[in-house]
Motif scaffolding. Structure first.
Motif, PDB file in Angstrom:
ATOM      1  N   LEU A  11       0.825  -1.202   0.000  1.00 50.85           N
ATOM      2  CA  LEU A  11       0.000   0.000   0.000  1.00 50.85           C
ATOM      3  C   LEU A  11       0.865   1.258   0.000  1.00 50.85           C
ATOM      4  O   LEU A  11       0.577   2.220  -0.717  1.00 50.85           O
ATOM      5  CB  LEU A  11      -0.914   0.003   1.225  1.00 50.85           C
ATOM      6  N   ALA A  12       1.930   1.264   0.796  1.00 53.39           N
ATOM      7  CA  ALA A  12       2.821   2.422   0.872  1.00 53.39           C
ATOM      8  C   ALA A  12       3.525   2.664  -0.464  1.00 53.39           C
ATOM      9  O   ALA A  12       3.658   3.803  -0.908  1.00 53.39           O
ATOM     10  CB  ALA A  12       3.838   2.232   1.993  1.00 53.39           C
ATOM     11  N   ASP A  67      -2.682  -0.788  12.230  1.00 52.43           N
ATOM     12  CA  ASP A  67      -2.180   0.514  12.697  1.00 52.43           C
ATOM     13  C   ASP A  67      -0.831   0.839  12.050  1.00 52.43           C
ATOM     14  O   ASP A  67      -0.587   1.975  11.632  1.00 52.43           O
ATOM     15  CB  ASP A  67      -2.042   0.536  14.217  1.00 52.43           C
ATOM     16  N   LYS A  68       0.048  -0.160  11.958  1.00 51.43           N
ATOM     17  CA  LYS A  68       1.347   0.053  11.311  1.00 51.43           C
ATOM     18  C   LYS A  68       1.171   0.374   9.832  1.00 51.43           C
ATOM     19  O   LYS A  68       1.876   1.214   9.283  1.00 51.43           O
ATOM     20  CB  LYS A  68       2.246  -1.174  11.474  1.00 51.43           C
ATOM     21  N   ALA A  69       0.230  -0.309   9.192  1.00 55.35           N
ATOM     22  CA  ALA A  69      -0.018  -0.059   7.766  1.00 55.35           C
ATOM     23  C   ALA A  69      -0.514   1.368   7.542  1.00 55.35           C
ATOM     24  O   ALA A  69      -0.109   2.018   6.582  1.00 55.35           O
ATOM     25  CB  ALA A  69      -1.036  -1.066   7.222  1.00 55.35           C
ATOM     26  N   ARG A  70      -1.362   1.856   8.441  1.00 59.12           N
ATOM     27  CA  ARG A  70      -1.851   3.231   8.304  1.00 59.12           C
ATOM     28  C   ARG A  70      -0.733   4.254   8.452  1.00 59.12           C
ATOM     29  O   ARG A  70      -0.758   5.304   7.823  1.00 59.12           O
ATOM     30  CB  ARG A  70      -2.918   3.513   9.356  1.00 59.12           C
ATOM     31  N   ALA A  71       0.252   3.950   9.286  1.00 55.73           N
ATOM     32  CA  ALA A  71       1.323   4.905   9.575  1.00 55.73           C
ATOM     33  C   ALA A  71       2.483   4.834   8.585  1.00 55.73           C
ATOM     34  O   ALA A  71       3.274   5.769   8.507  1.00 55.73           O
ATOM     35  CB  ALA A  71       1.853   4.659  10.989  1.00 55.73           C
ATOM     36  N   LEU A  72       2.601   3.758   7.832  1.00 56.33           N
ATOM     37  CA  LEU A  72       3.749   3.559   6.948  1.00 56.33           C
ATOM     38  C   LEU A  72       3.669   4.460   5.724  1.00 56.33           C
ATOM     39  O   LEU A  72       2.651   4.512   5.039  1.00 56.33           O
ATOM     40  CB  LEU A  72       3.812   2.101   6.498  1.00 56.33           C
ATOM     41  N   GLN A  73       4.744   5.182   5.468  1.00 59.48           N
ATOM     42  CA  GLN A  73       4.834   6.044   4.291  1.00 59.48           C
ATOM     43  C   GLN A  73       6.214   5.885   3.682  1.00 59.48           C
ATOM     44  O   GLN A  73       7.190   5.692   4.395  1.00 59.48           O
ATOM     45  CB  GLN A  73       4.626   7.507   4.659  1.00 59.48           C
ATOM     46  N   ALA A 123       8.893   4.897   8.725  1.00 59.01           N
ATOM     47  CA  ALA A 123       8.478   4.172   9.924  1.00 59.01           C
ATOM     48  C   ALA A 123       9.682   3.532  10.599  1.00 59.01           C
ATOM     49  O   ALA A 123       9.552   2.591  11.356  1.00 59.01           O
ATOM     50  CB  ALA A 123       7.444   3.118   9.574  1.00 59.01           C
ATOM     51  N   GLY A 124      10.876   4.021  10.315  1.00 59.08           N
ATOM     52  CA  GLY A 124      12.062   3.491  10.968  1.00 59.08           C
ATOM     53  C   GLY A 124      12.680   2.292  10.281  1.00 59.08           C
ATOM     54  O   GLY A 124      13.572   1.668  10.811  1.00 59.08           O
ATOM     55  N   LEU A 125      12.221   1.960   9.101  1.00 59.68           N
ATOM     56  CA  LEU A 125      12.758   0.829   8.360  1.00 59.68           C
ATOM     57  C   LEU A 125      13.516   1.350   7.147  1.00 59.68           C
ATOM     58  O   LEU A 125      13.447   2.515   6.810  1.00 59.68           O
ATOM     59  CB  LEU A 125      11.620  -0.087   7.892  1.00 59.68           C
ATOM     60  N   SER A 126      14.201   0.488   6.474  1.00 59.31           N
ATOM     61  CA  SER A 126      14.883   0.901   5.252  1.00 59.31           C
ATOM     62  C   SER A 126      14.570  -0.079   4.137  1.00 59.31           C
ATOM     63  O   SER A 126      14.328  -1.246   4.380  1.00 59.31           O
ATOM     64  CB  SER A 126      16.396   0.975   5.469  1.00 59.31           C
ATOM     65  N   VAL A 127      14.573   0.431   2.933  1.00 59.97           N
ATOM     66  CA  VAL A 127      14.335  -0.407   1.763  1.00 59.97           C
ATOM     67  C   VAL A 127      15.683  -0.850   1.227  1.00 59.97           C
ATOM     68  O   VAL A 127      16.572  -0.036   1.011  1.00 59.97           O
ATOM     69  CB  VAL A 127      13.577   0.378   0.674  1.00 59.97           C
ATOM     70  N   ARG A 128      15.850  -2.134   1.009  1.00 61.88           N
ATOM     71  CA  ARG A 128      17.108  -2.646   0.468  1.00 61.88           C
ATOM     72  C   ARG A 128      16.893  -3.145  -0.941  1.00 61.88           C
ATOM     73  O   ARG A 128      15.887  -3.751  -1.249  1.00 61.88           O
ATOM     74  CB  ARG A 128      17.607  -3.814   1.331  1.00 61.88           C
ATOM     75  N   SER A 129      17.867  -2.886  -1.763  1.00 55.76           N
ATOM     76  CA  SER A 129      17.832  -3.392  -3.126  1.00 55.76           C
ATOM     77  C   SER A 129      18.186  -4.875  -3.103  1.00 55.76           C
ATOM     78  O   SER A 129      19.014  -5.298  -2.298  1.00 55.76           O
ATOM     79  CB  SER A 129      18.842  -2.665  -3.998  1.00 55.76           C
ATOM     80  N   PRO A 130      17.588  -5.672  -3.986  1.00 54.04           N
ATOM     81  CA  PRO A 130      17.973  -7.074  -4.041  1.00 54.04           C
ATOM     82  C   PRO A 130      19.428  -7.223  -4.463  1.00 54.04           C
ATOM     83  O   PRO A 130      19.947  -6.413  -5.223  1.00 54.04           O
ATOM     84  CB  PRO A 130      17.025  -7.676  -5.075  1.00 54.04           C
ATOM     85  N   ARG A 131      20.058  -8.242  -3.944  1.00 57.08           N
ATOM     86  CA  ARG A 131      21.445  -8.497  -4.305  1.00 57.08           C
ATOM     87  C   ARG A 131      21.516  -8.980  -5.750  1.00 57.08           C
ATOM     88  O   ARG A 131      20.685  -9.770  -6.192  1.00 57.08           O
ATOM     89  CB  ARG A 131      22.042  -9.575  -3.414  1.00 57.08           C
TER      90      ARG A 131
END
Length: 70
Positions: free
Chosen positions: A22-23, A43-49, A59-67
């Protein structure tokens, strides 16, 4: 890829979990509808951007590219 091949501009995720699909859809300019039975995950899904310019999550996470495959 979604915006290139799909004429619809709404993404539906019936088991959205914490909302990553969704994000990403929202960051790409699409509307997104998700269903999640677990209240904490919803609740986490609503807050994730996702910031579409930096590809980082707010939301304090990071997106990693596939190896790359050898």
């Amino acid at each position: 890829m979604i915006t290139r091949y799909a004429p619809a501009r709404t993404v539906v995720d019936p088991f959205c979990g914490e909302g990553m699909v969704l994000a990403v859809a929202n960051a790409m300019g699409c509307d997104a509808i998700g269903v999640e039975l677990n209240g904490k995950r919803a609740d986490k899904a609503r807050a994730l951007q996702i910031d579409p310019l930096s590809s980082s999550l707010k939301a304090g996470l990071s997106v990693r590219s596939p190896r790359p495959r050898p």
